[in-house]
Design an enzyme around this catalytic site. Structure first.
Site, PDB file in Angstrom:
ATOM      1  N   GLY A   1      31.198  -3.067  49.804  1.00 38.26           N
ATOM      2  CA  GLY A   1      31.899  -3.195  51.221  1.00 38.26           C
ATOM      3  C   GLY A   1      32.519  -4.561  51.232  1.00 38.26           C
TER       4      GLY A   1
ATOM      5  N   GLN B   1      35.384 -11.782  55.644  1.00 44.56           N
ATOM      6  CA  GLN B   1      34.678 -12.105  54.400  1.00 44.56           C
ATOM      7  C   GLN B   1      35.927 -12.806  53.652  1.00 44.56           C
ATOM      8  OE1 GLN B   1      32.115  -8.761  53.632  1.00 44.56           O
ATOM      9  NE2 GLN B   1      31.044 -10.408  52.763  1.00 44.56           N
TER      10      GLN B   1
ATOM     11  N   CYS C   1      25.097  -9.742  49.657  1.00 39.63           N
ATOM     12  CA  CYS C   1      26.521  -9.922  50.482  1.00 39.63           C
ATOM     13  C   CYS C   1      27.247 -10.920  49.466  1.00 39.63           C
ATOM     14  CB  CYS C   1      26.168 -10.607  51.849  1.00 39.63           C
ATOM     15  SG  CYS C   1      27.700 -10.869  52.848  1.00 39.63           S
ATOM     16  N   LEU C   2      28.581 -10.508  49.780  1.00 37.74           N
ATOM     17  CA  LEU C   2      29.720 -11.277  48.685  1.00 37.74           C
ATOM     18  C   LEU C   2      29.585 -12.852  49.263  1.00 37.74           C
ATOM     19  CD1 LEU C   2      32.298  -8.816  47.827  1.00 37.74           C
ATOM     20  CD2 LEU C   2      30.507  -9.423  46.476  1.00 37.74           C
TER      21      LEU C   2
ATOM     22  N   HIS D   1      26.166  -2.488  57.444  1.00 40.81           N
ATOM     23  CA  HIS D   1      26.255  -4.110  56.886  1.00 40.81           C
ATOM     24  C   HIS D   1      27.603  -4.522  57.373  1.00 40.81           C
ATOM     25  CE1 HIS D   1      25.377  -7.327  54.046  1.00 40.81           C
ATOM     26  NE2 HIS D   1      26.694  -7.362  53.958  1.00 40.81           N
ATOM     27  N   GLU D   2      28.662  -3.498  57.091  1.00 39.56           N
ATOM     28  CA  GLU D   2      29.930  -4.011  57.046  1.00 39.56           C
ATOM     29  C   GLU D   2      30.361  -4.192  58.607  1.00 39.56           C
ATOM     30  OE1 GLU D   2      31.293  -5.589  54.921  1.00 39.56           O
ATOM     31  OE2 GLU D   2      30.010  -4.915  53.512  1.00 39.56           O
TER      32      GLU D   2
ATOM     33  N   HIS E   1      29.190  -7.464  60.297  1.00 38.91           N
ATOM     34  CA  HIS E   1      30.173  -8.520  59.891  1.00 38.91           C
ATOM     35  C   HIS E   1      30.941  -8.760  61.049  1.00 38.91           C
ATOM     36  CE1 HIS E   1      29.282 -10.369  55.864  1.00 38.91           C
ATOM     37  NE2 HIS E   1      29.221  -9.330  55.472  1.00 38.91           N
TER      38      HIS E   1
END
Length: 161
Positions: free
Chosen positions: A46, A51, A90-91, A132-133, A136
């Site tokens: 995701g 991000q 997480c990226l 999660h997304e 963000h």
């Protein structure tokens, strides 16, 4: 299509509430395409617009299931149920993983790249990735929900969202 640079914590944009998307145009389509390429390049499941440095309520999720890539523009959580606890990464937090408890079921409303409204129900890992997304987009980081951080040997098969 382009690979965008991943914004790494503690960048300010990661903790801001993103602005709603108002124009559903070629620029939005390009952002979504770039987000997909970037997510694949960095081996994520995701990716949210902040991000890659964009202040916009745009996120994608792709957990390699029959649904393919889910594009969420201006998503809203309508309903959640149950509970699940599992590992998340997480990226924007390279090499950091933690155990997070989230609802096991989520129902969302969002728009696709053409501005068509849809609703979606998800359970399990997909529900976790979607939440999660969307977090963000509200400036909420998974690290604020971690109950314990995981060591590298506990991470077999954990994917970053």
């Amino acid at each position: 299509m382009a690979i965008r640079k991943i914004v790494i914590y503690p960048a300010e944009i990661l903790e801001q509430t993103c602005k709603p998307v108002e124009k559903f145009d070629k620029k939005l389509a390009k952002v979504l395409d770039d987000m997909y390429d970037t997510m694949i390049e960095y081996d994520g499941v995701g990716l949210a617009a902040p991000q890659i440095g964009l202040d916009a309520r745009i996120a994608i999720v792709d957990i390699d299931d029959e649904l393919g890539t889910i594009e969420m523009v201006n998503p809203r959580v309508i309903k959640t149920e149950g509970e699940q606890t599992g590992p998340e990464g997480c990226l924007s937090f390279p090499d950091l993983f933690g155990e997070v408890t989230r609802p096991n079921f989520v129902m969302i409303e969002a728009y696709d790249r053409k501005g068509r409204k849809y609703s979606l129900e998800a359970e399990g890992f997909l529900a976790r990735a979607i939440q999660h997304e969307i977090d963000h987009l509200d400036g909420i980081l998974f690290t604020t929900k971690v109950t314990r951080y995981l060591e590298e040997d506990e991470l077999k098969g954990v994917e970053s969202e």
